[in-house]
Design a protein around this motif. Sequence first.
Motif, short mmCIF file in Angstrom:
data_model
loop_
_atom_site.label_atom_id
_atom_site.label_comp_id
_atom_site.label_asym_id
_atom_site.label_seq_id
_atom_site.Cartn_x
_atom_site.Cartn_y
_atom_site.Cartn_z
N ALA A 103 0.81 -1.22 0.00
CA ALA A 103 0.00 0.00 0.00
C ALA A 103 0.84 1.27 0.00
CB ALA A 103 -0.93 0.00 1.22
N ASN A 104 2.08 1.20 0.52
CA ASN A 104 2.89 2.42 0.69
C ASN A 104 4.34 2.20 0.27
OD1 ASN A 104 0.89 4.19 2.32
ND2 ASN A 104 0.94 2.26 3.46
N PRO A 105 4.60 1.78 -0.95
CA PRO A 105 6.00 1.49 -1.33
C PRO A 105 6.90 2.71 -1.26
CG PRO A 105 4.58 1.51 -3.27
CD PRO A 105 3.67 1.53 -2.08
N GLY A 106 6.36 3.90 -1.53
CA GLY A 106 7.18 5.10 -1.52
C GLY A 106 7.78 5.40 -0.17
N ARG A 107 7.09 5.01 0.89
CA ARG A 107 7.61 5.24 2.24
C ARG A 107 8.91 4.49 2.46
NH1 ARG A 107 3.76 3.38 6.53
NH2 ARG A 107 5.26 4.42 7.89
N PHE A 108 9.12 3.43 1.70
CA PHE A 108 10.27 2.57 1.88
C PHE A 108 11.30 2.73 0.77
CE2 PHE A 108 6.50 0.69 3.75
CZ PHE A 108 6.92 0.49 5.05
N GLY A 109 11.17 3.81 -0.01
CA GLY A 109 12.14 4.09 -1.04
C GLY A 109 11.97 3.26 -2.30
N LEU A 110 10.80 2.67 -2.50
CA LEU A 110 10.53 1.85 -3.68
C LEU A 110 9.48 2.50 -4.56
CD1 LEU A 110 10.28 -1.62 -1.88
CD2 LEU A 110 12.27 -0.66 -3.04
N THR A 111 9.54 2.19 -5.83
CA THR A 111 8.52 2.68 -6.75
C THR A 111 7.72 1.55 -7.38
OG1 THR A 111 10.08 2.70 -8.61
CG2 THR A 111 9.86 4.73 -7.34
N ASN A 112 8.24 0.31 -7.33
CA ASN A 112 7.56 -0.80 -7.98
C ASN A 112 7.63 -2.03 -7.07
OD1 ASN A 112 6.82 -3.01 -9.66
ND2 ASN A 112 7.34 -1.79 -11.46
N VAL A 113 6.46 -2.45 -6.58
CA VAL A 113 6.39 -3.63 -5.72
C VAL A 113 5.50 -4.71 -6.34
CG1 VAL A 113 6.80 -2.34 -3.59
CG2 VAL A 113 4.46 -2.65 -4.43
N THR A 114 5.25 -4.57 -7.64
CA THR A 114 4.37 -5.53 -8.31
C THR A 114 5.05 -6.27 -9.46
OG1 THR A 114 3.53 -3.75 -9.74
CG2 THR A 114 2.29 -4.22 -7.73
N VAL B 103 17.27 -6.56 -17.71
CA VAL B 103 17.19 -6.09 -16.33
C VAL B 103 16.76 -4.63 -16.33
CG1 VAL B 103 18.50 -5.66 -14.21
CG2 VAL B 103 18.98 -7.70 -15.58
N CYS B 104 15.90 -4.26 -15.41
CA CYS B 104 15.40 -2.89 -15.34
C CYS B 104 16.54 -1.90 -15.08
CB CYS B 104 14.32 -2.76 -14.27
SG CYS B 104 14.93 -3.06 -12.59
N ALA B 105 16.29 -0.63 -15.37
CA ALA B 105 17.33 0.38 -15.26
C ALA B 105 17.72 0.69 -13.82
CB ALA B 105 16.88 1.67 -15.96
N ASN B 106 16.77 0.56 -12.88
CA ASN B 106 17.04 0.93 -11.49
C ASN B 106 16.54 -0.17 -10.55
OD1 ASN B 106 17.63 2.21 -9.12
ND2 ASN B 106 16.01 3.76 -9.29
N PRO B 107 17.29 -1.25 -10.39
CA PRO B 107 16.84 -2.37 -9.55
C PRO B 107 16.53 -1.97 -8.11
CG PRO B 107 18.72 -3.02 -10.89
CD PRO B 107 18.58 -1.54 -11.05
N ASP B 108 17.23 -0.97 -7.56
CA ASP B 108 16.99 -0.59 -6.17
C ASP B 108 15.62 0.03 -5.94
OD1 ASP B 108 19.26 -1.60 -5.08
OD2 ASP B 108 20.23 0.33 -4.69
N SER B 109 14.92 0.36 -7.01
CA SER B 109 13.57 0.89 -6.85
C SER B 109 12.52 -0.22 -6.93
CB SER B 109 13.28 1.96 -7.90
OG SER B 109 13.24 1.39 -9.20
N TYR B 110 12.95 -1.44 -7.21
CA TYR B 110 12.04 -2.59 -7.30
C TYR B 110 12.16 -3.45 -6.05
CZ TYR B 110 10.92 -2.08 -12.30
OH TYR B 110 10.45 -1.64 -13.52
N VAL C 260 9.73 -14.20 -7.96
CA VAL C 260 9.52 -14.50 -6.56
C VAL C 260 10.63 -14.01 -5.64
CG1 VAL C 260 8.06 -16.51 -6.97
CG2 VAL C 260 10.53 -16.79 -6.86
N HIS C 261 11.75 -13.57 -6.16
CA HIS C 261 12.90 -13.23 -5.32
C HIS C 261 13.07 -11.72 -5.17
CE1 HIS C 261 14.00 -17.27 -6.94
NE2 HIS C 261 14.28 -17.46 -5.67
N PRO C 262 13.44 -11.28 -3.98
CA PRO C 262 13.67 -9.85 -3.76
C PRO C 262 14.94 -9.36 -4.46
CG PRO C 262 13.33 -11.00 -1.68
CD PRO C 262 13.55 -12.04 -2.74
N THR C 263 14.95 -8.08 -4.73
CA THR C 263 16.18 -7.42 -5.18
C THR C 263 17.14 -7.29 -4.00
OG1 THR C 263 15.23 -5.27 -4.64
CG2 THR C 263 14.94 -6.05 -6.91
N ALA C 264 18.34 -6.79 -4.29
CA ALA C 264 19.28 -6.52 -3.20
C ALA C 264 18.69 -5.51 -2.22
CB ALA C 264 20.60 -6.00 -3.78
N ALA C 265 17.95 -4.53 -2.75
CA ALA C 265 17.31 -3.55 -1.86
C ALA C 265 16.30 -4.25 -0.96
CB ALA C 265 16.62 -2.47 -2.69
#
Length: 601
Positions: free
Chosen positions: A245-256, A265-272, A278-283
């Motif tokens: 519900a609030n990805p921006g609060r955690f420094g993310l722009t894409n949680v889907t 690979v996307c241009a900015n992995p730390d925003s995902y 099924v696996h998280p990014t390093a962020a």
Amino acid sequence: MSRYLRGAALAALTLAASAALATAASAQTYGRLVVLGDSLSDNGNLYLASGGTQPPSPPYFQGRFSNGRVFTELLGFNAANFNGSVTGSINLAYGGSRTDNNIAFPPGMRQQLTTYLARGGVFGPNDLVSVLGGANNIFQALPAAGASAAPTAAITPTLTAAVADMNFLVNDIAGRGAGTILVTNLPRLGITPQFRTTTASPLADYAGSTFNSGLQTALMATAAARPNTNIILFDLAKVSDTLAANPGRFGLTNVTDACFNGVTVCANPDSYLYFDGVHPTAAGHRLVATLANDYLYYGDRAAGSTLQGETAYRHREDALDGVTGRMSGHAAWVAGTSISIGGLYDRSETDARGTVAAAESDGYGAQMMLESGTETMRFSLTGSYRNADVVAGPTNFQLQTLALDVGAGWRSDSAFINGAFGLASDDYNDIERVSALAPIVQTGTTRGFSSGARLQGGLWFDAGGIALSPRIAVTYANADVDGYVEQGPAASYEYRDRSVKGITAEAVLRAEGDMGGFAVFVEGGYRDSLDDSSDAVRVGIAANPAQVLSRRIDDPFGGSFLASAGLSGELGPLEVEVGYRGRFGDHADSHMGGITVTLPL
């Protein structure tokens, strides 16, 4: 996607927050880390065992199922791969592993434990063991279950078996002497990129939540049977909806969506949040590790709650001081009745004490006192209100105190004796604790009750226009704080009832004189503790097998110097007094200023 990528364990899919890890407090430490699990915990084991083929690196980072290090590598230990020494920190997790005793490749988690033990591995009281699994069992069973006439019934045996495997691992490891076991549950599987837009999403959610419920029930029973091991359930499922519900609060722009779509690979992995389906990014892994600290160090992080009882205790001391102080002046008593109304402002500063952060308290208050008596006997009834806003590192709260005190005094010539007794109702509002996973804030409220008594005696001597009064006093105070449970998506600490109580004694010299029609006084002395019977801070985690831990916190003031000064004078029928009172302790200082107006009746 390969069987290993598809079936990797993902437990931390829904986490996010600040990238900085919380620092482990010194009072709660772990000697080494042993990891059992699947791809969420795998630090390159499958990659090494498969000859550098799974997962393909790049785009995966050096054999991790992510674009960076996984959360178990961020907990403060440098764990070797599966082929390392079993005497130090070691990671035995493989991408694709189920929870079972599978001896084929990749080995099941029970087989990981068997291999560790066969190589001479043991567990000790300072060990931290991470156990995370179950997702691969579900992933592999979903297609057949989803195609059946009764999907939930079809997948239930898989869930039951996975819970039994996890509980077997925890019970066995605890039985071998491990000090702490961190058991991670599964987040909402249905909102991961792999399932979010598919018809399998509801079944994936059902499977994950049913597994989590069964795991919690099983671990509660195991923890009761294994009291020498602290079994902590790391609840990732709690934060799923908050993050979505609030990805921006955690420094993310894409949680889907997945950052890596199998080709690019996307241009900015730390925003995902997700690197693949099924696996998280390093962020995401950094955020998982951050949240893990809220669970791993709950005994230390909760220690700041000591300030709640300590603040109420200080309010009780101040109220008793005020009552006896009114009966200790040099001026002769006059028969009759009077009413006094006063206001005050106070501020205290407390140094850091181990795991308790430095604190500041700002407050104000008001009181009304009714006094009556003769030239030798006097009685009083005082009602008061105090408010304090306390901030201590990640912890803050507001305390509101309503008190009623009675006092009595006797004096004859130069000698006097007086005493006071009182009760107070304490309301702790707006309790907030910034979790390790900022900006998530855990909240709470609770109540308390305070009581205390004070006895003071002294003499007055005239010394060339200045009156001097040595006096001694003994004070008993007790502040009881009711237990409460924090609310919020991080670890919900469960605080137990606590009492802050003790006996102090003081010796003070007071001087009074006349200056231009005003009565002026100064006072100095020393107060120290005769007995401190305060309870330790005790805290667990709500609905969690984690043990209740105790932290004994030193009195912030300890021995302290007392200093007071003020002046009073008449304004028509009114007597007005303005004063200051300071207390300077070993680890804390307090300052109080006030004004009191008295009207004879």
